[in-house]
Motif scaffolding. Structure first.
Motif, PDB file in Angstrom:
ATOM      1  N   GLN A  56       0.694   4.396  -2.787  1.00  0.00           N
ATOM      2  CA  GLN A  56       0.302   5.609  -2.376  1.00  0.00           C
ATOM      3  C   GLN A  56       1.740   6.518  -2.696  1.00  0.00           C
ATOM      4  O   GLN A  56       1.605   7.640  -3.035  1.00  0.00           O
ATOM      5  CB  GLN A  56       0.608   5.861  -0.665  1.00  0.00           C
ATOM      6  CG  GLN A  56      -0.923   5.238  -0.205  1.00  0.00           C
ATOM      7  CD  GLN A  56      -0.951   5.754   1.287  1.00  0.00           C
ATOM      8  OE1 GLN A  56      -0.703   6.805   1.643  1.00  0.00           O
ATOM      9  NE2 GLN A  56      -1.617   4.907   2.017  1.00  0.00           N
ATOM     10  N   LYS A  84      -9.224   1.031   7.615  1.00  0.00           N
ATOM     11  CA  LYS A  84     -10.771   1.003   7.720  1.00  0.00           C
ATOM     12  C   LYS A  84     -10.982  -0.313   6.892  1.00  0.00           C
ATOM     13  O   LYS A  84     -11.828  -1.239   7.460  1.00  0.00           O
ATOM     14  CB  LYS A  84     -11.657   2.021   7.092  1.00  0.00           C
ATOM     15  CG  LYS A  84     -13.138   1.796   7.164  1.00  0.00           C
ATOM     16  CD  LYS A  84     -13.663   2.985   6.328  1.00  0.00           C
ATOM     17  CE  LYS A  84     -15.186   2.912   6.527  1.00  0.00           C
ATOM     18  NZ  LYS A  84     -15.870   4.100   5.849  1.00  0.00           N
ATOM     19  N   ILE A  85     -10.299  -0.553   5.911  1.00  0.00           N
ATOM     20  CA  ILE A  85     -10.468  -1.645   4.958  1.00  0.00           C
ATOM     21  C   ILE A  85     -10.154  -2.900   5.621  1.00  0.00           C
ATOM     22  O   ILE A  85     -10.767  -3.954   5.721  1.00  0.00           O
ATOM     23  CB  ILE A  85      -9.886  -1.716   3.591  1.00  0.00           C
ATOM     24  CG1 ILE A  85     -10.706  -0.490   2.959  1.00  0.00           C
ATOM     25  CG2 ILE A  85      -9.833  -2.893   2.874  1.00  0.00           C
ATOM     26  CD1 ILE A  85      -9.879  -0.251   1.458  1.00  0.00           C
ATOM     27  N   ALA A 120      -5.564   1.443  -1.225  1.00  0.00           N
ATOM     28  CA  ALA A 120      -6.181   2.684  -0.379  1.00  0.00           C
ATOM     29  C   ALA A 120      -5.311   3.721  -0.704  1.00  0.00           C
ATOM     30  O   ALA A 120      -4.054   3.938  -0.639  1.00  0.00           O
ATOM     31  CB  ALA A 120      -6.141   2.153   0.849  1.00  0.00           C
ATOM     32  N   LYS A 121      -5.948   4.976  -0.717  1.00  0.00           N
ATOM     33  CA  LYS A 121      -5.352   6.314  -1.065  1.00  0.00           C
ATOM     34  C   LYS A 121      -4.511   6.840   0.176  1.00  0.00           C
ATOM     35  O   LYS A 121      -3.935   7.667   0.438  1.00  0.00           O
ATOM     36  CB  LYS A 121      -6.319   7.013  -1.680  1.00  0.00           C
ATOM     37  CG  LYS A 121      -6.684   6.841  -3.059  1.00  0.00           C
ATOM     38  CD  LYS A 121      -7.611   7.685  -3.697  1.00  0.00           C
ATOM     39  CE  LYS A 121      -8.062   7.282  -5.263  1.00  0.00           C
ATOM     40  NZ  LYS A 121      -8.893   6.101  -5.178  1.00  0.00           N
ATOM     41  N   THR A 122      -5.279   6.487   1.460  1.00  0.00           N
ATOM     42  CA  THR A 122      -4.565   7.071   2.602  1.00  0.00           C
ATOM     43  C   THR A 122      -4.491   6.029   3.609  1.00  0.00           C
ATOM     44  O   THR A 122      -5.020   4.831   3.450  1.00  0.00           O
ATOM     45  CB  THR A 122      -5.799   7.941   3.202  1.00  0.00           C
ATOM     46  OG1 THR A 122      -6.889   7.490   3.695  1.00  0.00           O
ATOM     47  CG2 THR A 122      -5.957   9.080   2.250  1.00  0.00           C
ATOM     48  N   GLU A 127      -8.284  -4.620  -2.246  1.00  0.00           N
ATOM     49  CA  GLU A 127      -8.751  -3.328  -2.047  1.00  0.00           C
ATOM     50  C   GLU A 127      -7.810  -2.361  -1.028  1.00  0.00           C
ATOM     51  O   GLU A 127      -7.635  -1.097  -1.233  1.00  0.00           O
ATOM     52  CB  GLU A 127     -10.069  -3.418  -1.394  1.00  0.00           C
ATOM     53  CG  GLU A 127     -11.238  -2.341  -1.130  1.00  0.00           C
ATOM     54  CD  GLU A 127     -12.477  -2.518  -0.399  1.00  0.00           C
ATOM     55  OE1 GLU A 127     -13.120  -1.370  -0.274  1.00  0.00           O
ATOM     56  OE2 GLU A 127     -12.546  -3.677  -0.209  1.00  0.00           O
ATOM     57  N   ALA A 128      -7.406  -3.042  -0.002  1.00  0.00           N
ATOM     58  CA  ALA A 128      -6.431  -2.450   0.791  1.00  0.00           C
ATOM     59  C   ALA A 128      -5.238  -1.935   0.097  1.00  0.00           C
ATOM     60  O   ALA A 128      -4.731  -0.932   0.562  1.00  0.00           O
ATOM     61  CB  ALA A 128      -6.020  -3.198   2.146  1.00  0.00           C
ATOM     62  N   GLU A 158      -7.873   4.959   5.176  1.00  0.00           N
ATOM     63  CA  GLU A 158      -8.802   4.276   4.342  1.00  0.00           C
ATOM     64  C   GLU A 158      -8.217   2.764   4.513  1.00  0.00           C
ATOM     65  O   GLU A 158      -8.710   1.775   4.600  1.00  0.00           O
ATOM     66  CB  GLU A 158      -8.726   4.462   3.051  1.00  0.00           C
ATOM     67  CG  GLU A 158      -9.428   3.738   2.022  1.00  0.00           C
ATOM     68  CD  GLU A 158      -9.283   4.022   0.456  1.00  0.00           C
ATOM     69  OE1 GLU A 158      -9.916   3.701  -0.244  1.00  0.00           O
ATOM     70  OE2 GLU A 158      -8.739   5.135   0.388  1.00  0.00           O
ATOM     71  N   ASN A 177       0.891  -1.086  -0.097  1.00  0.00           N
ATOM     72  CA  ASN A 177       0.000   0.006   0.201  1.00  0.00           C
ATOM     73  C   ASN A 177       0.950   1.135   0.080  1.00  0.00           C
ATOM     74  O   ASN A 177       0.633   2.216  -0.721  1.00  0.00           O
ATOM     75  CB  ASN A 177      -0.921   0.130   0.934  1.00  0.00           C
ATOM     76  CG  ASN A 177      -1.718   1.363   1.523  1.00  0.00           C
ATOM     77  OD1 ASN A 177      -1.782   2.008   2.231  1.00  0.00           O
ATOM     78  ND2 ASN A 177      -2.490   1.448   0.496  1.00  0.00           N
TER      79      ASN A 177
END
Length: 575
Positions: free
Chosen positions: A282, A538-539, A530-532, A526-527, A535, A278
């Motif tokens: 990013q 949360k995922i 994540a853009k942040t 999905e994780a 996020e 991730n």
């Protein structure tokens, strides 16, 4: 049990004008099959194959010459749907290759879908080399079958791949931490202790090389999802490359201690590596096509210079270091963080989990056995790996193995080198599409002068660097090959070979497992995107909640039990 010669094969033999010389199995040229006028087509069902259709090229020519046989490759691209259809019909094919020994193999044994190799002299007459030189692997299969059938059947139905002649050594390092060395050199060889350092290096590489050879945006990593199993393959493999933890059920296993880390444990290795990818995303370093593209598509980007690193040698240096690239001063070579302890698999005479077998409905079990036996002979294994003897490789007067000049070209550029010598297509076109091996590459080749089957370690190939960029890597690391580099600091983890075999899951657990693992894989991707950080967190929290609702704890309990069994098997062989 079938008779020693099937009716169909016998009818072919009787129709031959050369029937008087027939003696059945036992000849290196294939016995009865060579005496038939028309080639016999064997169906090869392989769960590992990535190709469908008739085997072509140089390997097809070898098999036709030696056995008068053609191979029709049948893969299982839809994830066991092809297997289920064939199993329902009762006919898996002639040669059968299982991707592991715990999913479909146990039911195949129980349902009588496999030919008994111990019956009526099949091994002795048609599998002579296997019978003499792979005794531990054959016995391991018998023990596995006895376990599967609760002691009712201890017959041999095949053997596992990657058989070694000795258990004292380990195989080649697959987790080789390949990186674009020319860019690393351009950056001034920055120090790399951990993953944070690694990310900074990759960021600087992208700044130095923002576009690939086709003018497209470059990335540190380009992945694919088609090999995902219980977890996202690339994520769990990163933990294997960095910590030396091996995949085990729904988590990761430390071969050094037997410790087990379930996939969703807080601060565990899987979630740590998920966050690593991730971070790459990013930073704009992760190819956004990774979730949807295929392995071939990802590899094409790497070949075009659009990817800077790969933990796997087959998706790194082996694909990128073409003659064209190294002549331009470009290359991928090993550079691991100093804190990393990558996993390497120990060699074992028992064989591993990908099983060679023969279908019980085969019309030509003797011929199928002869083909498998040929692939297990030193010459057959060498030819399956490197092409026709005398054309692409051979032995010198002292018994050392070497590539011919044409063989060197084939080895460097498999997809671009035409075979010639009457063979159609490129070298790659003729590679055996079964996608399984008999011996371990690092097993000793008894036909050589004490060398192994691994061409990287042949005396003839341990020579001067073939390019300036390779010489630069050698000068900086003071090593001549990736294995020497990985062993130099002693920071690696050995996964010892053992008799452990994962059992087939009960139907109820299979249902729970599928629901849980599907959730983990989908949510992991999905994780990853994540853009942040918020996020991402949360995922991951939702992933844990959903997986728990499906029965994650049941899957973890089973995985831990299997990890304990694995540890016991490993310890038993060490004592």
């Amino acid at each position: 049990m079938k008779k020693r010669f099937s009716k169909k094969l016998l009818s072919v033999i009787l129709a031959s004008s050369m029937v008087a010389g027939l003696t059945g199995c036992g000849s290196s040229s294939g016995g009865g099959s060579k005496d038939s006028k028309e080639p016999i087509t064997l169906e090869v069902f392989s769960q590992l194959a990535n190709y469908s259709g008739m085997q072509g090229g140089w390997s097809a020519d070898i098999l036709l010459e030696k056995f008068n046989v053609k191979l029709n490759i049948i893969p299982d691209p839809a994830g066991n749907s092809v297997y289920d259809t064939r199993a329902e019909s009762g006919d898996l094919g002639d040669i059968v290759v299982f991707g592991n020994n715990y999913d479909k193999y146990p039911s195949a044994v129980q349902q009588g879908l496999l030919y008994n190799w111990d019956g009526e002299g099949l091994l002795e007459d048609c599998g002579e080399y296997i019978n003499e030189h792979m005794k531990d692997a054959l016995e391991n299969n018998r023990n596995l079958n006895s376990t599967i059938t609760d002691g009712k059947d201890n017959s041999c139905y095949g053997f596992g791949f990657n058989v070694a002649t000795s258990s004292e050594n380990h195989g080649e390092f697959m987790y080789s931490w390949d990186i674009r060395w020319d860019l690393y050199k351009q950056l001034g060889y920055p120090e790399c202790k951990n993953l944070d350092d690694y990310i900074e290096i990759l960021k600087d590489m992208q700044k130095a090389c923002p576009k690939d050879e086709a003018g497209h945006k470059t990335y540190a990593v380009s992945m694919w999802s088609q090999w995902d199993d219980a977890m996202v393959m690339y994520v769990k493999a990163m933990a294997t490359a960095y910590y030396g933890y091996d995949e085990q059920g729904l988590g990761l296993y430390d071969p050094k201690t037997g410790s087990y880390y379930d996939a969703l444990m807080d601060d565990g290795p899987y979630l740590e590596m998920l966050k690593f990818f991730n971070k790459l995303y990013q930073e704009g370093l992760l190819d956004p096509d990774s979730m949807t593209q295929t392995y071939d598509e990802a590899l094409e980007k790497l070949k075009n210079g659009g990817v800077f690193t790969s933990n796997f040698n087959y998706a790194g240096s082996l694909a990128y270091n073409t003659p064209a690239h190294v002549n331009e001063g470009k290359g991928m070579y090993s550079m691991k963080p100093s804190e990393a302890t990558p996993l390497v698999y120990g060699l074992g005479t028992l064989g591993s989990d990908r099983i060679w077998a023969i279908g019980s409905k085969s019309e030509y079990p003797e011929l199928a056995m002869e083909v498998i036996n040929y692939l297990a002979t030193p010459e057959g294994f060498m030819e399956s790996q490197y092409g026709p003897k005398g054309e692409t490789w051979d032995y010198d007067e002292e018994g050392n193995t070497f590539f011919t000049e044409h063989g060197k070209l084939c080895n460097k550029d498999k997809m671009g080198t035409q075979m010639g010598n009457g063979h159609e297509g490129t070298y790659h076109d003729g590679e055996l599409q079964i996608n399984n091996i008999t011996w371990a590459l690092d097993a000793e080749n008894p036909d050589s002068n004490g060398e192994t089957y691994n061409s990287k370690k042949w005396k003839s190939n341990i020579t001067e660097a073939e390019s300036e960029i390779e010489q630069d890597w050698r000068d900086f690391t003071e090593c001549t090959n990736p294995d020497e580099y990985m062993e130099k600091d002693g920071k690696y983890t050995l996964s010892p070979a053992s008799s452990y075999a994962k059992p087939e899951m009960e139907a109820e657990l299979q249902t729970t497992w599928k629901q849980v693992t599907t959730t983990i894989k989908n949510s992991s991707w999905e994780a990853m995107y994540a853009k942040t950080d918020a996020e991402f967190d949360k995922i991951v929290a939702n992933m844990k909640k959903e997986a728990n609702n499906y029965g994650y704890d049941i899957c973890v309990e089973w995985s831990k039990e299997e990890a304990a069994k694995r540890k016991a098997c490993e310890d038993a062989l060490q004592n």
